[in-house]
Write a protein that holds these residues in place. Structure first.
Motif, mmCIF file in Angstrom:
data_model
loop_
_atom_site.group_PDB
_atom_site.id
_atom_site.type_symbol
_atom_site.label_atom_id
_atom_site.label_comp_id
_atom_site.label_asym_id
_atom_site.label_seq_id
_atom_site.Cartn_x
_atom_site.Cartn_y
_atom_site.Cartn_z
ATOM 1 N N UNK A 207 0.816 -1.217 0.000
ATOM 2 C CA UNK A 207 0.000 0.000 0.000
ATOM 3 C C UNK A 207 0.856 1.277 0.000
ATOM 4 N N UNK A 208 2.167 1.125 -0.241
ATOM 5 C CA UNK A 208 3.122 2.245 -0.351
ATOM 6 C C UNK A 208 3.337 2.977 0.982
ATOM 7 N N UNK A 209 3.014 2.348 2.085
ATOM 8 C CA UNK A 209 3.240 2.985 3.390
ATOM 9 C C UNK A 209 4.691 2.843 3.843
ATOM 10 N N UNK A 210 5.438 1.943 3.212
ATOM 11 C CA UNK A 210 6.832 1.695 3.568
ATOM 12 C C UNK A 210 7.465 0.893 2.439
ATOM 13 N N UNK A 211 8.771 0.701 2.525
ATOM 14 C CA UNK A 211 9.456 -0.191 1.597
ATOM 15 C C UNK A 211 9.791 -1.481 2.339
ATOM 16 N N UNK A 212 9.277 -2.591 1.845
ATOM 17 C CA UNK A 212 9.551 -3.865 2.486
ATOM 18 C C UNK A 212 10.902 -4.400 1.994
ATOM 19 N N UNK A 213 11.294 -5.554 2.483
ATOM 20 C CA UNK A 213 12.581 -6.138 2.138
ATOM 21 C C UNK A 213 12.710 -6.337 0.628
ATOM 22 N N UNK A 214 13.833 -5.894 0.071
ATOM 23 C CA UNK A 214 14.106 -6.095 -1.345
ATOM 24 C C UNK A 214 14.637 -7.508 -1.574
ATOM 25 N N UNK A 215 14.096 -8.194 -2.549
ATOM 26 C CA UNK A 215 14.676 -9.469 -2.961
ATOM 27 C C UNK A 215 16.000 -9.193 -3.682
ATOM 28 N N UNK A 216 16.861 -10.181 -3.711
ATOM 29 C CA UNK A 216 18.234 -9.952 -4.147
ATOM 30 C C UNK A 216 18.483 -10.174 -5.632
ATOM 31 N N UNK A 217 17.468 -10.632 -6.379
ATOM 32 C CA UNK A 217 17.673 -10.970 -7.776
ATOM 33 C C UNK A 217 18.300 -9.872 -8.607
ATOM 34 N N UNK A 218 17.895 -8.614 -8.375
ATOM 35 C CA UNK A 218 18.418 -7.494 -9.162
ATOM 36 C C UNK A 218 19.833 -7.109 -8.767
ATOM 37 N N UNK A 219 20.282 -7.581 -7.608
ATOM 38 C CA UNK A 219 21.558 -7.122 -7.061
ATOM 39 C C UNK A 219 22.645 -8.192 -7.105
ATOM 40 N N UNK A 220 22.260 -9.439 -7.376
ATOM 41 C CA UNK A 220 23.237 -10.530 -7.422
ATOM 42 C C UNK A 220 24.267 -10.356 -8.536
ATOM 43 N N UNK A 221 23.884 -9.864 -9.745
ATOM 44 C CA UNK A 221 24.896 -9.712 -10.795
ATOM 45 C C UNK A 221 26.027 -8.748 -10.430
ATOM 46 N N UNK A 222 25.803 -7.862 -9.463
ATOM 47 C CA UNK A 222 26.857 -6.939 -9.041
ATOM 48 C C UNK A 222 27.160 -5.865 -10.060
ATOM 49 N N UNK A 223 26.136 -5.427 -10.805
ATOM 50 C CA UNK A 223 26.298 -4.369 -11.806
ATOM 51 C C UNK A 223 25.566 -3.121 -11.335
ATOM 52 N N UNK A 224 25.862 -1.954 -11.914
ATOM 53 C CA UNK A 224 25.131 -0.735 -11.523
ATOM 54 C C UNK A 224 23.636 -0.874 -11.793
ATOM 55 N N UNK A 225 22.843 -0.334 -10.895
ATOM 56 C CA UNK A 225 21.388 -0.318 -11.066
ATOM 57 C C UNK A 225 20.916 1.131 -10.991
ATOM 58 N N UNK A 226 19.824 1.413 -11.687
ATOM 59 C CA UNK A 226 19.227 2.745 -11.589
ATOM 60 C C UNK A 226 17.913 2.647 -10.839
ATOM 61 N N UNK A 227 17.818 3.240 -9.644
ATOM 62 C CA UNK A 227 16.557 3.225 -8.899
ATOM 63 C C UNK A 227 15.519 4.110 -9.583
ATOM 64 N N UNK A 228 14.288 3.648 -9.599
ATOM 65 C CA UNK A 228 13.175 4.403 -10.184
ATOM 66 C C UNK A 228 12.067 4.472 -9.137
ATOM 67 N N UNK A 229 11.658 5.688 -8.808
ATOM 68 C CA UNK A 229 10.611 5.894 -7.806
ATOM 69 C C UNK A 229 9.255 6.021 -8.485
ATOM 70 N N UNK A 230 8.266 5.421 -7.875
ATOM 71 C CA UNK A 230 6.911 5.434 -8.423
ATOM 72 C C UNK A 230 5.970 6.023 -7.381
ATOM 73 N N UNK A 231 5.306 7.121 -7.732
ATOM 74 C CA UNK A 231 4.418 7.793 -6.790
ATOM 75 C C UNK A 231 3.056 8.016 -7.428
ATOM 76 N N UNK A 232 2.014 7.933 -6.597
ATOM 77 C CA UNK A 232 0.650 8.226 -7.026
ATOM 78 C C UNK A 232 0.078 9.269 -6.059
ATOM 79 N N UNK A 233 0.399 10.547 -6.262
ATOM 80 C CA UNK A 233 -0.024 11.592 -5.309
ATOM 81 C C UNK A 233 -1.476 12.031 -5.526
ATOM 82 N N UNK A 234 -2.395 11.101 -5.329
ATOM 83 C CA UNK A 234 -3.816 11.402 -5.521
ATOM 84 C C UNK A 234 -4.536 11.393 -4.186
ATOM 85 N N UNK A 235 -5.584 12.163 -4.079
ATOM 86 C CA UNK A 235 -6.320 12.277 -2.829
ATOM 87 C C UNK A 235 -6.912 10.939 -2.418
ATOM 88 N N UNK A 236 -7.444 10.196 -3.388
ATOM 89 C CA UNK A 236 -8.077 8.911 -3.113
ATOM 90 C C UNK A 236 -7.249 7.803 -3.765
#
Length: 529
Positions: A207-236
């Protein structure tokens, strides 16, 4: 902006009691009377109009997707698309995808700059909260994704997914997890030959109230990653598709009834792993998560989707200890406590606890017993058992906790140890106060109704519970041990999987990866949403 604060599931001094669990997998969508009236009025106009526009876009997009994927292997991809196929994907289908979201009423705001595949082979997107999150893939130029094999056969949308040349997960392939990591590693180390791989590292919707534990699949190769933030700033919030909450059709209908829905996509600077992070993907994952949480202004939590499911089950069984086990296990991982070694030490720990005779110890003694330095992680573990916050703990309760973790069942051995440790005067019986502590630490039972339960077990009404009475109760309530066993089997399974992946990553050579290029099929990491 201050650094993200770690969210504890409950107050530290009550960690082993019935908690108010932080649950990021629940959406309580409350509509006011005004919201309902607005949905009805706008729905009559917007839903039919938007549905027609969406269908028209799909009718135009599907033939193009069919042409792009004509002659391409159904499962996996030997080589990335190039030439006119790649042009149709990145330009034409991507533009039509944005038009599709526009037809649904989405207003997309993009911040930051996406880097090339050579600069950051992997895009990690968070928080993941909805099936609408596919907009990120469209904005990013249709990078490869991680997806289940079954989704390729979904009418219409399965054809679109094939355009992405996804890394596939197979439920029936026992080597799926291993092949997933190999395929992600092959693509991410191709020097820009393959498109970027887009991964939602949380692995499930929240529900976007926090960031839960990240799984390691994206980080195991040991290469640079680009984080991308996703927001839905709507009243409802008509977006979040969580484990408990409105169904997919309901959310889609409510979203179509909105005048517009804003989504913000922010590309953060690429993150390059250090040498230590290349060796330990969890370090890399945690650092990236902390950076993303700080930018989002959200807390982080060590709990995973599996943890919260177990805690909900615990609540249904009125078994309150589950949260304590969750935190206990995760802190133990931070301390790098090896359970095989701990199991060997249990007898000496038990002897120490027995010698305490109910006495309480400070953190220095606690560290000495565990042969560890006083560190933040050890202080966290100590606080888990320091219920009243006075700087001391009952070492007997720690020993019982470890015993339950190492031998997750109400076996006679565990029962005998528990009874012995709390029978401080060695008169083969325990008082109501001792009984309360024993239940809390050995069986995970809240002590809210100890008096009536004590009288029920004290069958002879002597005011003391004998070992035979306690054993009879413990063995007749196997449901308490069942939760421990279920949780620990799950935790150990993931630990074994991580160990296997570490072994795979350390043993895979460039020659192994080149040989994979000649194989037609590939599988992938499984997203749990």
């Amino acid at each position: 902006m201050p650094p993200p604060q770690r969210v504890f599931a409950l107050p530290r001094q009550q960690s082993l009691l019935l908690p108010e669990v932080l649950n990021p997998f629940v959406l309580d969508l409350k509509l006011s009377k005004g919201d309902k009236i607005k949905f009805v009025l706008l729905g009559f106009l917007l839903v039919p109009l938007r549905t027609i526009c969406m269908v028209l876009v799909l009718l135009v997009t599907w033939p193009i997707a069919a042409i792009v994927t004509l002659g391409q292997p159904l499962k996996g991809a030997v080589e990335p698309m190039a030439g006119w196929r790649r042009f149709l994907c990145r330009v034409v289908i991507s533009s039509l995808g944005q038009l599709y979201y526009l037809a649904m009423g989405f207003r997309v705001v993009v911040k930051g700059q996406q880097v090339s595949s050579a600069q950051a082979p992997i895009l990690v997107v968070a928080p993941h909260s909805s099936f609408f999150d596919g907009i990120v893939c469209i904005v990013a130029g249709l990078p490869s994704t991680v997806s289940r094999t079954e989704t390729l056969f979904v009418p219409i949308f399965g054809r679109f997914l094939r355009c992405l040349q996804p890394v596939l997960v197979s439920r029936v392939d026992p080597d799926s997890r291993k092949n997933t990591i190999l395929e992600i590693e092959k693509r991410s180390t191709s020097g820009g030959h393959w498109p970027q791989v887009l991964i939602f590292p949380e692995g499930t919707c929240t529900n976007r109230s926090c960031l839960i534990t990240f799984k390691q699949g994206a980080f195991i190769p040991g290469v640079p990653v680009q984080p991308v933030l996703l927001k839905y700033p709507n009243k409802l919030d008509t977006i979040s598709w969580t484990w408990q909450g409105p169904a997919l059709k309901t959310l889609l209908l409510f979203t179509l009834c909105q005048p517009f829905t804003t989504v913000q996509i922010e590309f953060m600077p690429p993150q390059v792993p250090t040498e230590d992070e290349k060796k330990s993907p969890s370090l890399f994952a945690n650092r990236v998560r902390a950076l993303m949480a700080q930018e989002l202004g959200l807390p982080v939590t060590d709990h995973t989707y599996e943890d919260c499911r177990l805690m909900i089950s615990a609540g249904e069984l009125t078994l309150p200890m589950e949260t304590g086990l969750v935190e206990f296990t995760k802190i133990s991982k931070k301390l790098n406590l090896k359970w095989d070694n701990v199991r060997k030490e249990l007898e000496s720990f038990s002897a120490i606890a027995s010698s305490c005779k109910g006495g309480r110890i400070k953190i220095e003694e606690f560290a000495s017993f565990l042969k560890l330095p006083v560190s933040p992680a050890l202080q966290e573990l100590f606080a888990l058992f320091d219920r009243d916050g006075n700087g001391t703990i009952d070492f007997r309760e720690y020993v019982i906790g470890v015993t339950v973790l190492c031998r997750p069942a109400n076996t006679e051995e565990v029962i005998q140890m528990a009874f012995k440790l709390f029978d401080t005067d060695e008169d083969q019986s325990i008082t109501q106060e001792e009984f309360s502590s024993l239940l809390r630490s050995a069986l995970g039972v809240s002590d809210l109704n100890v008096s009536s339960l004590f009288r029920e077990i004290d069958t002879d009404g002597s005011g003391h519970i004998t070992y035979s009475e306690f054993e009879s109760f413990a063995l007749s309530h196997p449901e308490y041990a069942k939760l421990f066993t279920t949780y620990l089997e799950l935790q150990r399974y993931y630990a074994l999987q991580e160990a296997e992946l570490d072994s795979i990553c350390s043993s895979c050579s460039s020659e192994d990866l080149r040989s994979e290029d000649n194989q037609e099929g590939s599988t992938s990491d499984k997203k749990e949403d």
